[in-house]
Scaffold this motif. Structure first.
Motif, PDB file in Angstrom:
ATOM      1  N   PHE A 260     -13.020  -1.207   4.895  1.00 47.21           N
ATOM      2  CA  PHE A 260     -13.702  -2.499   4.016  1.00 47.21           C
ATOM      3  C   PHE A 260     -11.741  -2.380   3.624  1.00 47.21           C
TER       4      PHE A 260
ATOM      5  N   TRP B 134      -9.879  -5.241   5.056  1.00 42.31           N
ATOM      6  CA  TRP B 134     -10.215  -6.473   5.183  1.00 42.31           C
ATOM      7  C   TRP B 134     -10.342  -7.106   3.467  1.00 42.31           C
TER       8      TRP B 134
ATOM      9  N   PHE C  99     -10.120 -10.959   2.797  1.00 38.50           N
ATOM     10  CA  PHE C  99     -11.877 -10.969   3.584  1.00 38.50           C
ATOM     11  C   PHE C  99     -12.087 -11.978   4.655  1.00 38.50           C
ATOM     12  N   LEU C 100     -10.291 -11.721   5.719  1.00 38.95           N
ATOM     13  CA  LEU C 100     -11.297 -11.974   6.671  1.00 38.95           C
ATOM     14  C   LEU C 100     -11.564 -14.053   6.093  1.00 38.95           C
ATOM     15  N   ASN C 101     -11.071 -15.155   5.534  1.00 42.69           N
ATOM     16  CA  ASN C 101     -11.760 -16.164   5.394  1.00 42.69           C
ATOM     17  C   ASN C 101     -11.680 -17.080   6.005  1.00 42.69           C
ATOM     18  N   SER C 102     -12.230 -18.790   5.423  1.00 41.83           N
ATOM     19  CA  SER C 102     -11.974 -19.186   6.690  1.00 41.83           C
ATOM     20  C   SER C 102     -10.558 -19.663   7.441  1.00 41.83           C
TER      21      SER C 102
END
Lengths: 509, 509, 509
Positions: free
Chosen positions: B120, B123, B169-172
């Motif tokens: 977590f 990430w 957050f492994l975003n876009s």
């Protein structure tokens, strides 16, 4: 806790969860990560290394396709090899689970050390003896620069390959990525053989004697027989020399791995003698049950898991699509072995002893190991089903008639069914596979499909394995007993081997 | 059961078996499944997606070959990542097996939670800090659309990369199949680091304090040092900036993973202090033996199994055929570590303590982790052999001289040998590998093969790791102790932590 | 041992080590193995099998590239299948660890036998019923020669596929390497379903009744529902027939595997009734804690390990690069489930019960199984987080309100979260994936991204599963109880099932 209070408390979460869901609905679209848009990620033509980027030539594309093929074969071989290595944990758990609590550190310790000792011995000279005469790394991309040389005896107008002579210590002559792949895959196979006698001789074997054994079998015994079957040696030559099928054929080691290990286990169990308390003066037999069924069952699952690598990996090629047939045959034969053992016990009105179920499954796996690539799925069920009965019959015969004490049934599982597997290949091989595998020319066909001569080759191979390994290992155990006693003192055996042999107790409260 | 009766009963089966065999002989040929006849199954040209079916163009074939290459690299990276994830089970078993029965639920619980908490934290921000400055996904097919940005300090006319800033957050912005592959592979590495201190601080660490730690190390400490070595940060730049070899090189994490974890474990063990009963008032030392040797040994096997993925997977490419050399070096070094520990104990007339054998094997694996791709097989045996001695010497020195209580020898295994592995790379790297891996230009060469400057880079990297991690983690443990006590109450420690910390007992009768 | 003596002794080794290092420095360069020089090893154009060696044509290169693609897909599918098979060990450990010591041989025995029995039943007819109507092996290279035929009912002007009718005993009509791959992968999925009820009915189920169950569910129940969703049957047709999204979509089996297993587990737990001592006459509830937390936790790790194969393998294609997104989503959802369970307990001031942490992680994994390929990483954390709460709420509701005794929470984990996973797909699917997978046309989109009709299809699929499986299994358990009692005698249950049912004790001192 009071149930009503709980329910009330939970109700407090409901608004929060509803809110959370509403937030998700609101923000989720804006978090939309878009398509997998990156050009490279979907593999465009640019991924082929080209002298002129974006304009690869026919030669460049061909080189990439060829390199890909080798990469598929090597990653497959390595991953399967990793799975086989993991079987060491399975063997350790099965053997420890099926023996007594007072010896767990010792049984585990032997199974742990054999991994390291065997690997070292195979690195020093085992690999060179076994494969140094005919490094068959074609599937892994050929190895133009790799020498190989076989020690050959000429008799009756024929050549008989006996031992390889290149590759000691993985030295610079064999420094090649394809040879290293082969080494890894073959090393873990050897370690399977080396660990089998730790089962038959468990609970009474001295560590020092065991260390000598582990080096001896990995350096000399396994590699020699392995050379004869897999290294291009004289048993593999039976086809060319004498017209016996394709010579002795063993796809993944029913003989090379399991029969060698099983016969060594038998010789060891005879020389070391039964455990104190196993046989009574009046000839009756005591059962000494294992101390931890869950450990043994989980170990069996690990073995069945690793066996996929063992058998399907023996193509040395992921581009050999027969791997799926091999994998399915492997699991079906294991299942058939387990179920025929179950049926046997149910027919006799016995309880379904987990030990026998596990040994039935393992027997099926051992038996299918040689023929797995050459037979169809129905044949594999028949082969495995017979194995599940054979293991019980042979175990009882040794245990009760011959009074040979083999605590985990190592010979019944690996020896008897190793032999059965090689013979089954000579019966059931259906002529759909074989051409090109490990230098074989033409598909392999057994008796039921018309080639009796293949069965003869198999019978010779089994007989040679039994005679060669038994004599050598029996002699070795007898001689090594003079160097350091093979058996621990009776007092240690009765009290348990953990403290006297390993210095620590396996379990502490 | 009476043996004769058994034999008689078995005889009743014989006719059935003979009949069965005869039936097989009759029906088996008719069950012949034919050849693998299906066209598609053997891979015809039609398998290449072509605009005109059966008539693929050069461009279409090139695209397929390129996509295949990326697929091989990604499946290899993912499968190796899965193996590394499985090492969590191995760590849990080794640490629990080598500690006391009264704390099993607690030790297992920490090892379980660290997987989730660490993942977590990584990430949320760890991955972005570590790799958001230079996403190196070329082997996985490049990632044209993926941004990356590094926080850089300029000093003495050079740039020093400190931390990445893209990918929280492994975003876009990082939504790409290649980045997700990298995330998975790197996350499981981080979790290895995070789990190491649960060994050195076992049997007295409070869960709440542990939770803070797991988030802190996965979010900040590991990612920062990782950025400096693997993320294109300042230690990797030592080559370009100052001509020190290829900068700090660490193939699979002797420093990034093991030394960071080992030093954190050391800082934690110092701050939390020894277990009650470990050291006597008169300065003598008590051994507190582990409660379950089989659990620890099986855990060690799992670690050795997963380590193949750890090291060979660090190519991030199955098409990098050096993977076989890496895998063989890895297992040989582990073996050498185990055998040198065995030899050490035998020379001293001691019993072969399974704990020391396991730690010897692990020490060899830790030490080879940095140099595994750059050295030959004989060097790997030397490196592992030294590691097997080093782990014993360092463990005894800490345990007996410095009176630092590290129940499973976490620093000796991961810290001391992590450092040794990095230095060994600077000594033994033979100049046959490196070019193109993780942005390295040219092959890596150590002192014995002519490049002393690489050794300097390694020594700087090790020193920076030790100083940075020790100061940060020592401070963290001291401060976190103010927030929530790092150590459980003495009464709980004596009674066992299972009930007070986890609410359940680990074992029930 | 005296510390000073040790130090002194160690000093004796120093000169030896220094000497060794000097020797290494001297000999290491001469051991230099040279470059990976062998031509073949780096994959030249010659590796493409060409009629004229060294001069491959466009067609030949295309054939190699196509064959490579199929090989990548098949090796990926098989390796993932192996990982799923290994989950059997995980289930066995979780269920045995979370139940009582007196029943370990029985619980392990059921989990072991279900592997063999289920596989046999699936081989006999399960596979044919499930996939014999539409063998979808396109990813594995098409299978031109493989027949398939579906039993179809016509109603309301539409066709409804009910069951396949080709492939019994894997006979010659389906002898094809691609079909065998599919069989292996699907068989291990079925075995997961079959093993779920062994948890809910543990500690009181008779072996004979269990054997009937294992054959029944693997031969008929699982294959029928599976046909409707994965085999091209009527639930998959909801899209084409009625315009409901893409029909019922379930990527890796939240419904087909987990909900079927969970509902069967619920029906079984109701029919067999609670364990003696679970519920008191006054309506209060007793907790019967598990006997071995380490076993359960390690089992959970094994499940999380195998789940990578479960989900990412369900592409049946390593060349589908979405596998990395699937794998990351899978692990993130598991983590979120574990952490939301942790948070729930901490908020309520409870200790972090390892059983609830493990079930939270498993719940997250079950829930993400259907949507794993269709959602982004943030959605997967939300889905998993909700699953971690849901499992606790549902478990407590069944256990305390409905008084249904489900020893390991099989329904809460697999049933409730299987349903949640299918619904979550209908909510969070972001329209980036789906086209081409298992015959789906166009990407799958859920409610939050604009397609409410997909959610309806999911709700219908879930409802059908619940109703169909519950009625069939409830009836089966009732009827089978007439054939052989489902429940062991009360005396056996109190004393423990190991001796009466299996004939051996699970643990021996």
């Amino acid at each position: 806790m009071n149930t009503q209070t709980t329910t009330k408390k939970l109700m407090q979460y409901l608004p929060g969860i509803v809110l959370l869901l509403m937030i998700c609905m609101a923000i989720a679209p804006s978090l939309s990560f878009g398509q997998d848009s990156a050009g490279g990620a979907t593999g465009t033509i640019n991924d082929v290394a080209a002298a002129t980027p974006g304009k690869p030539t026919l030669e460049e594309i061909g080189a990439t396709a060829g390199h890909n093929k080798i990469s598929i074969n090597m990653t497959w071989t390595l991953i399967c090899g990793f799975l086989v290595m993991f079987m060491q944990a399975g063997f350790a758990m099965v053997e420890t689970g099926f023996t007594q609590k007072k010896n767990v550190a010792h049984t585990m310790g032997m199974n742990f050390l054999v991994y390291a000792l065997g690997m070292f011995g195979f690195w020093v000279c085992g690999f060179a003896i076994m494969f140094g005469g005919g490094l068959n790394v074609a599937a892994l991309g050929g190895a133009a620069g790799v020498e190989s040389h076989e020690y050959v005896i000429s008799l009756f107008g024929h050549d008989f390959g006996i031992a390889g002579t290149v590759g000691f210590f993985l030295n610079s002559k064999v420094y090649d990525v394809t040879v290293f792949s082969l080494f890894l895959f073959q090393m873990v196979f050897m370690d399977t053989t080396a660990t089998i006698p730790t089962g038959s001789m468990a609970e009474r074997w001295s560590m020092k004697s065991f260390i000598l054994f582990a080096l001896f079998i990995s350096m000399f015994v396994y590699p020699l027989y392995g050379n004869w079957v897999w290294g291009g040696g004289w048993l593999a030559m039976l086809g060319g020399n004498f017209g016996l099928g394709h010579g002795m054929v063993d796809f993944a080691g029913s003989s090379v791995v399991h029969l060698v290990g099983g016969v060594a286990a038998l010789a060891g169990a005879i020389v070391i003698g039964p455990r104190i308390g196993k046989y009574n003066a009046d000839g009756t037999v005591n059962t000494i049950p294992g101390h931890n069924i869950p450990m043994a069952i989980v170990g069996t699952f690990i073995l069945a898991f690793g066996w996929f690598g063992f058998n399907a990996g023996s193509t040395l090629a992921g581009t050999d699509l027969h791997i799926s047939v091999i994998a399915v045959n492997t699991m079906m034969a294991g299942t058939a072995g387990c179920l025929s053992a179950l049926l046997y016990m149910m027919v006799r009105g016995e309880k379904p002893d987990p030990g026998m179920l596990a040994n039935g499954l393992l027997a099926g796996l051992v038996a299918i190991t040689a023929p797995c690539a050459f037979v169809n799925s129905i044949s594999s069920v028949i082969i495995g089903g017979i194995a599940g009965l054979l293991v019980i019959v042979v175990y009882n015969f040794l245990d009760r008639k011959l009074k040979i004490d083999d605590p985990v049934g190592a010979f019944a599982v690996h020896g008897a069914n190793g032999a059965w597997g090689c013979i089954a290949l000579g019966l059931f091989a259906d002529g759909t596979y074989g051409d090109g595998w490990n230098g074989v020319k033409g598909n392999v066909t057994g008796l039921f499909y018309g080639d009796a001569s293949q069965l003869y080759a198999q019978l010779i191979g089994v007989a040679v394995c039994f005679i060669f390994v038994f004599i050598v290992m029996y002699t070795f155990f007898k001689i090594s007993n003079k160097i350091t006693p093979i058996r621990v003192p009776a007092a240690d055996e009765i009290a348990g081997l953990d403290i006297p042999e390993m210095g620590v107790k396996g379990y502490l409260d």
